[in-house]
Structures are given as structure tokens and as C-alpha cells.
Design a protein around this motif. Structure first.
Motif, mmCIF file in Angstrom:
data_model
loop_
_atom_site.group_PDB
_atom_site.id
_atom_site.type_symbol
_atom_site.label_atom_id
_atom_site.label_comp_id
_atom_site.label_asym_id
_atom_site.label_seq_id
_atom_site.Cartn_x
_atom_site.Cartn_y
_atom_site.Cartn_z
ATOM 1 N N LEU A 1 0.849 -1.179 0.000
ATOM 2 C CA LEU A 1 0.000 0.000 0.000
ATOM 3 C C LEU A 1 0.882 1.225 0.000
ATOM 4 C CD1 LEU A 1 -2.870 -0.303 2.603
ATOM 5 C CD2 LEU A 1 -3.044 0.016 0.159
ATOM 6 N N HIS B 1 -1.751 10.142 6.792
ATOM 7 C CA HIS B 1 -2.148 8.759 7.038
ATOM 8 C C HIS B 1 -3.102 8.670 8.218
ATOM 9 C CE1 HIS B 1 1.005 7.671 4.217
ATOM 10 N NE2 HIS B 1 1.709 8.608 4.798
ATOM 11 N N ALA B 2 -3.101 9.701 9.042
ATOM 12 C CA ALA B 2 -4.037 9.731 10.163
ATOM 13 C C ALA B 2 -5.291 10.472 9.726
ATOM 14 C CB ALA B 2 -3.395 10.451 11.351
ATOM 15 N N VAL B 3 -6.440 9.940 10.085
ATOM 16 C CA VAL B 3 -7.681 10.660 9.807
ATOM 17 C C VAL B 3 -8.426 10.868 11.116
ATOM 18 C CG1 VAL B 3 -7.997 9.977 7.408
ATOM 19 C CG2 VAL B 3 -8.793 8.471 9.216
ATOM 20 N N PHE C 1 -24.409 2.746 0.273
ATOM 21 C CA PHE C 1 -23.311 3.655 0.612
ATOM 22 C C PHE C 1 -23.848 5.066 0.837
ATOM 23 C CE2 PHE C 1 -19.799 6.459 -0.832
ATOM 24 C CZ PHE C 1 -18.869 6.107 0.126
ATOM 25 N N ARG D 1 2.376 -1.430 5.615
ATOM 26 C CA ARG D 1 2.410 0.032 5.535
ATOM 27 C C ARG D 1 3.540 0.544 6.415
ATOM 28 N NH1 ARG D 1 -2.404 4.119 7.003
ATOM 29 N NH2 ARG D 1 -2.716 2.515 8.553
ATOM 30 N N PRO E 1 2.661 10.659 10.591
ATOM 31 C CA PRO E 1 1.390 10.262 9.997
ATOM 32 C C PRO E 1 0.713 11.389 9.220
ATOM 33 C CG PRO E 1 1.115 10.652 12.339
ATOM 34 C CD PRO E 1 2.577 10.754 12.066
ATOM 35 N N LEU F 1 -3.716 3.471 13.024
ATOM 36 C CA LEU F 1 -3.979 4.380 11.903
ATOM 37 C C LEU F 1 -4.840 3.622 10.898
ATOM 38 C CD1 LEU F 1 -0.557 6.117 11.185
ATOM 39 C CD2 LEU F 1 -2.521 7.059 12.368
ATOM 40 N N PRO F 2 -6.137 3.595 11.114
ATOM 41 C CA PRO F 2 -6.991 2.817 10.218
ATOM 42 C C PRO F 2 -6.936 3.362 8.787
ATOM 43 C CG PRO F 2 -8.248 3.781 12.042
ATOM 44 C CD PRO F 2 -6.876 4.352 12.103
ATOM 45 N N PRO G 1 -8.313 4.934 5.699
ATOM 46 C CA PRO G 1 -9.493 5.799 5.598
ATOM 47 C C PRO G 1 -10.603 5.105 4.804
ATOM 48 C CG PRO G 1 -7.517 6.943 4.869
ATOM 49 C CD PRO G 1 -7.144 5.517 5.059
ATOM 50 N N PRO H 1 -13.826 4.805 2.170
ATOM 51 C CA PRO H 1 -13.966 5.436 0.859
ATOM 52 C C PRO H 1 -14.519 6.856 0.985
ATOM 53 C CG PRO H 1 -15.206 3.360 0.966
ATOM 54 C CD PRO H 1 -14.572 3.559 2.290
#
Lengths: 342, 609
Positions: free
Chosen positions: A2, A8-10, A69, B345, B351, B379-380, B382, B384
Motif C-alpha cells: 500500500l 495517514h491519520a484521519v 453507501f 504500511r 502520519p 492508523l486505520p 481511511p 472510501p
């Protein structure tokens, strides 16, 4: 492997949560509506939400979008819910159904679905109804429970909504009336303020009148949204501020015009300021823009209520400012770091 | 300005200024701060990439098979904005070849591969005890030769920054903010080696004689702050008096250069400008410590502190590691076990702004401040992206004051001019907008895409502009050449006429001076000749006596040569930049040939006349 892009953090917020929080914030006001004006609001809400979900599912299928969705994001539910809160509780069943269809099909999906509608869908639904069915939209408001001659059950409300005048005109008459804003505006032509305030609708004060409780609880819900940072303070403050200012300027004499307390608490003002005008999709985006947008809504609410034909004017005020939102955005861009200063 | 401060009536210069926006992601710093900085063991092989810095790729100065010593220059800076590279340990150069390097592009780059001899023998070093003993030019040369780059992540050559105009710079901003979650390399350095940072400040101060030196640290590093405070008591009073250690609330991205400048001074770096425009220099604490190493100990940049963190690593902490060490080896050392059930990853950097590596077998470089190997829970991935609901959260958190969602719409619809007028290029790609987006839209991706597209378009525009200029220049040259040729032809015609007239008149005069007919014939011939050539006929025969065949052959050759030149020039105008050089040589050769033929053609009648 990936190789996603940064960040990368949300954060932990999602569209669903935003919609759910707004919905939850309306619940105290909703409960007060049922408490004061009967079960009609619940029936409205069920009808509107069911219509919205079915209509959204069908149209998503037609547009070949993933149904679950998008259905799961809660936006259709919220649109229908807000419309239901704004409709007269004892209007015929087809009123919420038609209004919701107009909101979901025309105002939302014909413009491209979530995020692409230039107008607030719930208010489009409301405006369509008000123009098409003015009688049903103005006369079928609930009588505050304390003023009603007898107590009415859920079944009575259902009978009025689904069968209407064909069943029992006396029942309908016993349960419905115009809104306080409407009553005050019409009757002040013939009575003075003191006489009007002595009328049963206004005289019983806090315990009866109902609307100020509903408005107060909407305000509370709005403060919750502010605290959760789901909305910013700009639009509500601008709406309420401009409306208050105009009401103080032009409605200082309660013998002539609807006074400021009724403007703020007697109609859909709080619902509009915290839940309708703050719909981000159709509002201005920058903080300064939101102030202009909100102030425009407050001004239009006062102008239409005072010099126009409609007793409540939140829907038209919001829709008119939706028109102006792109222009406002164009002229209220925030100052960028390092620009204009040295 | 800080409203609360104004309300309190606090009118003194504040400790810090509040910048707009920002987010508070979970910090996750403690797990890598449990122990001291560990020395990473020496390896058998090192891979030193030639582009570990922003700027020109450095040039190898060693050959395969050559023995090198620790700290020896193995690649030199190529140009002003560049940096040399050094042997991380002593050993033998086994190859100079392209290898994959840690870069978002995943491309390979030239690398020098060194097989270590295990002795780690240093090249001879000449430590300096006092800066005052040495000339500034020597000091700058020493910095230039040490291969220093900004160790905060951007890897800009330090020597270039330190070459800024001395008269113009009066403030040093020392960046000890380290606002990215997870990364603790600077934190560990400040905690353990504060005196080294102060010695680096001393070096910069020697060059600039700063009026003030502001050290900025976030308030989530109290142990680093107290270590710095203790170290500050041990430095010369003259320097100490100019240093202010400022601690401000933790908020991402307070460590961004522009944000930090505002935080500490209340001044904004002008759009498209640099801190030097405000008379400021901004250096990371790690860079300053490396500067001290380079100047005092003559120890070039061959190692750095890197944070190993993320819950997929059993050992988390900071290591001092030689540049060029294999990242796979480092992760193995930390006990990393890849999870076979999910995609791997590994993030270089933090991050928020780091990038995911596409493989593990890569060398550690000057910019590697952190290797983050998170679990899916930490860190899941994200979900969609949903449509933008214009909620405006992104705008509330943008530290640059941009309208992130508008920029996204413009990027989606390829409206580059609008994106630019909405200050796309002021975006620092901090990722705060994407972090808060409830629709989980990869906003930063959109901005990178838009920036890349605009840059490409500008490059294409420049290229076509160059082609246009070349074409116009060629047209002008062709016209000029035609005019010159015409002028030469006229000259020759004149000369020939004069000769003919001479030939015609001389014999008449000799044989019979009173032969008016012959004289008239000769005159009329000459006139005819003159009028013919004046009419500019290209086929006009300059000299009637010339043999037709040779001239025809010559002019045929000339014609074909001209055609070839024209074709070649058209090709040159359309050529890709990498072929231009070759095409240009062809064209100039053709021109030479044409010139030769033209001369032959011009010479022929005269010789044969």
C-alpha cells in the motif's frame, strides 16, 4: 504494498456522524413540539422520513450509484426530518409526502445529489408546499394543548391527517389554528397590543404558549452543535443579530408590528438559525461569508414577515440567500497567510 | 492576536502569537521516549544515494574498488544548491549504480555502495576548539564540505541557507517544535544533547551576530525544555542574553516554518518568500547539533537520529544510525514481523506528512526522521471518500488561511487558473484539512495533483514559447540570407557587366576606334545584362560564357541541401529537449555545406570567365 498518500491519520468525524449529531440536536425541540402541539409532528416525521428513504433509494438506483453507501450517510433522513419539523402538524398526509419528494428528487438529486445542491432541499420542499397549498400550510397548525377544549390522542391526530375534513370537520377545527406570528400580524390591525396579549393564545404566558419552549430547546440543540464544532457561530449569530436589530428598530411599537420576542421565539427562527441556515452545502463557506449570509437571512426574515404576505419567512429568506451564496463566497475570501502583510 | 490577552489588558509583547487553524491529532510520542537514544550497530553494507538533498544530484568522486575511510567525501556537491555525501564507515566501494531510494516517486537513483571493513577507521580530522581562531570563509567552507542538510525533513542544504546576506539577517529561529505526531527524534536530542544544539547556535551566531535567537518548543516536551534551560546556564553570557526559549501550546502544524515564524514573532513570511525576507533564519535543532559536530569535531553528516515507532514494532525508540543503513535491517532489529494478512504500511516521516514506502529494502537517508509502522487499529485505512458536504471544517483548520474545499473543486474540474488565484501554491500540504474532513476526501492528493498539473502546463508553455521564438528567429534568418544572397548576386552582376563592357570596348578601340555599330551593340548588350540582373531573376546567367552543366549541378546540389536544411530546422523546432542538441549539430553542419556550395557557385563564373 500500500502506498497511500499523506495524511495517514484521519480524524474520527464522518458525514454520518455529522448528520446524526444534527438530528440528535433537534430532539429536545421535537419533544417539546409533540408535548405542546400533539402527535401530528411524529406522524409528519414518520411520513417524511419514509418517503425520503424510498425516494432516495429509487433515485440512487436510477442514477446507478451505490444505494446503501449513500443511503447510509443519513443526509436524506435529516432533510426529511427538518422538513417535518417545519410543516404544520395536522396538514393532510400528502403534504409531507409531496414536500419530501420535491426536496429529495428535485432539490437534491436532480442537481447531482449530496453536496451538489445549490438550495437547501428541505426549504425547497417547504416553499413548493407553501406556494401550491397555501390553505393547508397556514391553517393546519396545532392548538397548544392547554388551549384545546379536550385532550386529543394519537388516533385523533392520525384521523385528521389521513382522513381530514371528510371524517369530522369539528375535530379538525378543534385541533388546528394559525401560528402565533400569523395571529398577531393579522389581529394587530384591529386590536392593540394589550388587548392582543390578553387573548388566550398569548395571555397564559410560558406554560401555554409553547413556541418559546420549542424555540428555547432548539437554541439548546444549536449550542450543542456549536460545542461539538459541527457548526460555527457565524451564521446563527448573524441571523439572530440582524433580525433582533431590525425588530428593535422597526417593531419598537407593539401596537403596530410584531414585537421582537415573538420574532425570535414565536416561529421557526431558532430552527432556521441553527439547523436550516447552517446547512453547509447551500450556505456561504468562509467565516466572513457566513456572517454576510446569515445577516441576509435575518434581514429577509424580518422584511418578508413585516411587509410581505407570509407570516413566517425562514424558507424564503434561506432560499434567497442560497442564490447569493456563490457571490458572497467570491467576495469574502479569507486573507491568506503572507498576503497583504509583510 | 490573542483575544484573551487583550481582554486581560496584557499589552506586553506576548510569549507567542496565535496562528489560525491547526488540529490536535493524538500525539503518540511517549512510546518512543521511554529509553535513551540507542546507537545502531554497524552494518556490512551501506547504500549512499546521491540525491539526499533538495537541489542538484551530487557527483561521485570515488571509483569502484577504491577504499574509503569514515567521513571521506565520496560524492561532491554539483553546483550551488547541492550537498556532498560522505562514507558512513570505512570499507570498499563495491558498486556505483541505480538503486531504489525512499522517495514518493518510487524511482531509482544513483547510489554508491560501500562494503564495510568493520574497523570504522576515520579519515584524519582536525577539530576546532574556538571559532574565533578561524576565518569566516574557512568556517563556511567547512560547513559546505560537511554535507549538512535540514534534518527536519525537507533536506535543504544548510550551507546554502547559511550563505544568506549577513547584513540583512538579525534573528535566528530554532525549531524544536516537532509538531508531527509520533516523531520524537528532536525531542530526544533536546533532552539528551541540549549543549550540542547550543553549540550549533554558537556557530550560526558567529556567522551572523544575531540580535535575537528564539527557540520554539511545544509544551508537550517539558523534559526537553528543562534540559535546554539547564544547558543555557552554561553558555557565555553574551550569547545567553540573546537567546529566548519560548514554550507554546501543542498544536499541529506549529512546527511548519511559516507557522513557527508567526508564532514566535507575529510576522508573516510573504507569500512565495522566505524567512530571510523578514531578516530571519530558521533551523531545526537537529540541524544545529549536526552543525556543531561538523564545525567543532570535523564530523560530517554521516549519521542521524531516527525515531522507530508504531505498534507493529516491538522495540520503539530513537536510534542514532549511519546514513545508508538498510531500512529492512533496522526494522528487523526492532523486531518487526510483517502481518501476512494485511498489506504492509511503512511510513517515512510522521502520519500527517510522511509518505508510505513501497518496499523495505531502501537506504536510510538524511531526511529519514522517523520510520512509522502502525497497526490497522492505530492508523486505520481511511474509508472510501464521500461527496464533499461543504461543511467548512477544512477551512477552519487550514493554517495558511486557504479555502481547501474550493481548491478541491477547482482541482476536480481542472480549473487551474482559479486554483492559482485561490493561492494553491501557498498550501503547505500539512494535511490538517484531510484530517478533519468528515467525508474522508484525500484533499492533499488533489492539491498535489493540481500543483503538478499546473507546473507541467507551465513547462509545456515555456517549451512552446521557446519553439515559437526559434521558428521566428529562423524565418528572420532565412529572409536575411535571401537578402544577402541577392545583394551578392547583384554585386557579381555588376562586376561581370563591367568586365564585359571592358572586353567589348577594348578590342573595338584597338581595331577600329570609329566603329559606332560595334560599340552600340556592346553597350546595348551590357544594358540588357544589367537590366536582367536588376530584375532579380534567380536564373539569370551572370556570365554567358560559363559552362552550363557544372553550374546546374551545383545549383541542384544547393537546392537539395537547402531542402534538407529546411526539413532539419522544422524537426529542430518540434524536437523534444533531449534531441535538440543532436539536431542543432546537424543543422549547423548543413549550413556549412550550403555555405560551401554557395561559394563554389559564386566562384565558378569568375574562374571560368
Amino acid at each position: 504494498m500500500l502506498t497511500p498518500s499523506s495524511p495517514h491519520a484521519v480524524g474520527n468525524q464522518s458525514v454520518q456522524q455529522v448528520m446524526f449529531s444534527v438530528w440528535a440536536a433537534t430532539l429536545p425541540g421535537f419533544a417539546a413540539l409533540i408535548w405542546f402541539f400533539g402527535w401530528g409532528y411524529l406522524i409528519n416525521a414518520v411520513l417524511a422520513v419514509a418517503t425520503a428513504l424510498v425516494a432516495e433509494a429509487i433515485i440512487l438506483r436510477l442514477r446507478r450509484r451505490p444505494v446503501w453507501f449513500f443511503l447510509g450517510d443519513g443526509s436524506a433522513l435529516l432533510t426529511a426530518w427538518l422538513l417535518a419539523l417545519a410543516l404544520p402538524p395536522l396538514a393532510p398526509w400528502w403534504i409531507p409526502v409531496i414536500g419530501t419528494l420535491a426536496a429529495i428528487v428535485f432539490a437534491k438529486h436532480l442537481y447531482g445529489g449530496l453536496g451538489n445542491n445549490p438550495f437547501n432541499p428541505a426549504m425547497v420542499g417547504y416553499a413548493v408546499l407553501l406556494i401550491s397549498f397555501p390553505v393547508e400550510m397556514t391553517t393546519r397548525w396545532g392548538i397548544p394543548a392547554a388551549l384545546a377544549t379536550e385532550a386529543h390522542s394519537l388516533l385523533d391526530s392520525a384521523r385528521v391527517i389521513f382522513a381530514g375534513l371528510r371524517v369530522d370537520p369539528a375535530l379538525v377545527d378543534g385541533m388546528t389554528m394559525a401560528t402565533p406570528l400569523d395571529v398577531y400580524k393579522n389581529d394587530i390591525a384591529t386590536l392593540d397590543a394589550a388587548e392582543l396579549r390578553a387573548e388566550p393564545l398569548f395571555s397564559a404566558g410560558w406554560r401555554v404558549y409553547g413556541w418559546e419552549w420549542v424555540s428555547g430547546l432548539y437554541l439548546l440543540g444549536g449550542l450543542y452543535l456549536l460545542w461539538r464544532r459541527i457548526i460555527t457561530w457565524h451564521i446563527p449569530v448573524a441571523v439572530l443579530g440582524s433580525l433582533t436589530l431590525l425588530a428593535l428598530l422597526f417593531s419598537w411599537n407593539p401596537d403596530l408590528r410584531v414585537p421582537v420576542d415573538l420574532h425570535l421565539l414565536g416561529g421557526a427562527t431558532m430552527l432556521g438559525a441553527f439547523f436550516i441556515a447552517t446547512d453547509p452545502v447551500s450556505a456561504a463557506t468562509s467565516n466572513r461569508g457566513k456572517l454576510v449570509f446569515g445577516a441576509g437571512i435575518g434581514i429577509l426574515i424580518y422584511v418578508i414577515r413585516t411587509w410581505g404576505n407570509y407570516p413566517d419567512a425562514v424558507a424564503f429568506a434561506v432560499l434567497l440567500m442560497n442564490f447569493a451564496a456563490p457571490l458572497i463566497d467570491h467576495y469574502t475570501r479569507p486573507r491568506v497567510y503572507g498576503e497583504g502583510r509583510s | 492576536m490573542n483575544l484573551m490577552r487583550l481582554l486581560r489588558g496584557d499589552t506586553d509583547a506576548p510569549e507567542w502569537y496565535d496562528f489560525p487553524g491547526g488540529v490536535h491529532p493524538p500525539e503518540n510520542k511517549t512510546q518512543s521516549l521511554r529509553g535513551p537514544i540507542a546507537e545502531f550497530p554497524l552494518q556490512e553494507e551501506y547504500v549512499v544515494p546521491l540525491n539526499q538533498h533538495i537541489g542538484a544530484v551530487s557527483v561521485p568522486v570515488v571509483e569502484v574498488g577504491e577504499s574509503v575511510l569514515t567521513g571521506q567525501v565520496i560524492a561532491e556537491a554539483a553546483g550551488f544548491i547541492s550537498a556532498p555525501a560522505h562514507a558512513p564507515t570505512s570499507g570498499t566501494v563495491t558498486a556505483i549504480e541505480d538503486r531504489p531510494v525512499p522517495h514518493p516517486s518510487g524511482l531509482t537513483t544513483g547510489c554508491i555502495i560501500i562494503r564495510a571493513d568493520g574497523h570504522d577507521t576515520w579519515r584524519p580530522r582536525t577539530p576546532w576548539a574556538h571559532l574565533q581562531d578561524h576565518h569566516h570563509t574557512d568556517l563556511l567552507a567547512r560547513i559546505q564540505n560537511a554535507g549538512l542538510t535540514g534534518l527536519g525533513g525537507a533536506s535543504f542544504p544548510t550551507a546554502v541557507k547559511l550563505a544568506a546576506d549577513r547584513n540583512h539577517v538579525d534573528t535566528l529561529i530554532v525549531n524544536g517544535t516537532e509538531c508531527e505526531p509520533y516523531i520524537t527524534a528532536d525531542h530526544a536530542l533536546m533532552r539528551e544533547r541540549p549543549q550540542q544544539i547550543l553549540r550549533g547556535i554558537e556557530v550560526a551566531h558567529e556567522l551572523y551576530d544575531f540580535r535575537r535567537i528564539l527557540i520554539g518548543v511545544e509544551d508537550n516536551k517539558p523534559d526537553a525544555v528543562s534540559a535546554l534551560r539547564r544547558a543555557l546556564t552554561a553558555i557565555p553570557a553574551e550569547l545567553e542574553a540573546r537567546i529566548e526559549l519560548r514554550v507554546f501550546p501543542t498544536r499541529y502544524p506549529s512546527g511548519g516554518e511559516k507557522q513557527l515564524v508567526y508564532l514566535l514573532t507575529g510576522q508573516e513570511v510573504p507569500a512565495g518568500g522566505l524567512p530571510t525576507d523578514l531578516g530571519m533564519l530558521c533551523h531545526n535543532v537537529g540541524t544545529l547539533a549536526a552543525l556543531a559536530d561538523a564545525v567543532f569535531d570535523d564530523r560530517p553528516l554521516i549519521s542521524r537520529i531516527t525515531t522507530l515507532t508504531g505498534n507493529q514494532l516491538p522495540w520503539q525508540g530513537n536510534i542514532e544510525v549511519r546514513l545508508g543503513t538498510d531500512i529492512r535491517t533496522i526494522l528487523d532489529w526492532a523486531g518487526y514481523q510483517p502481518d501476512p494478512n494485511r498489506a504492509e504500511r511503512i511510513i517515512m516521516g510522521g502520519p500527517m506528512m510522511g509518505f508510505a514506502l513501497d518496499q523495505r529494502q531502501l537506504p536510510l537517508v538524511k531526511a529519514t526522521n522517523c520510520l512509522l509502522v502502525p497497526t490497522e487499529q492505530e492508523l486505520p485505512t481511511p474509508p472510501p471518500a464521500k461527496p464533499c458536504i461543504r461543511c467548512g471544517q477544512c477551512e477552519q483548520v487550514c493554517p495558511a488561511g486557504l479555502l481547501p474545499q474550493q481548491l478541491m473543486w477547482f482541482a476536480q474540474s481542472h480549473e487551474w487558473d482559479k486554483a492559482e488565484s485561490h493561492h494553491l501554491f501557498d498550501c503547505i500540504e500539512c494535511g490538517a484539512c484531510a484530517y478533519v474532513c468528515p467525508s474522508h476526501i484525500p484533499l492533499v492528493q488533489y492539491y498535489r495533483f493540481a500543483k503538478g498539473s499546473i507546473r507541467r502546463e507551465q513547462a509545456e508553455h515555456r517549451q512552446s514559447e521557446r519553439a515559437r521564438l526559434r521558428f521566428e528567429a529562423r524565418q528572420a534568418r532565412l529572409e536575411r540570407e535571401a537578402a544577402e544572397k541577392e545583394a551578392r548576386r547583384r554585386q557579381r552582376a555588376e562586376a561581370a557587366r563591367a568586365r564585359q563592357a571592358e572586353q567589348a570596348t577594348t578590342p573595338t578601340a584597338d581595331s577600329s576606334p570609329a566603329d559606332p555599330v560595334a560599340a552600340a551593340v556592346a553597350r546595348s548588350k551590357a544594358r540588357k545584362q544589367a537590366s536582367q540582373s536588376a530584375a532579380g531573376r534567380a536564373t539569370a546567367t551572370v556570365s554567358p560564357g560559363a559552362p552550363e552543366l557544372t553550374r546546374e549541378q551545383l545549383s541542384a546540389r544547393l537546392d537539395s541541401q537547402r531542402r534538407r536544411l529546411e526539413k532539419a530546422e522544422a524537426k529542430l523546432a518540434a524536437a523534444a529537449p533531449e534531441h535538440q542538441k543532436a539536431m542543432e549539430t546537424t543543422v549547423s553542419k548543413l549550413r556549412e555545406q550550403i555555405h560551401k556550395t554557395e561559394q563554389q557557385l559564386a566562384d565558378r563564373p569568375e574562374r571560368e570567365a
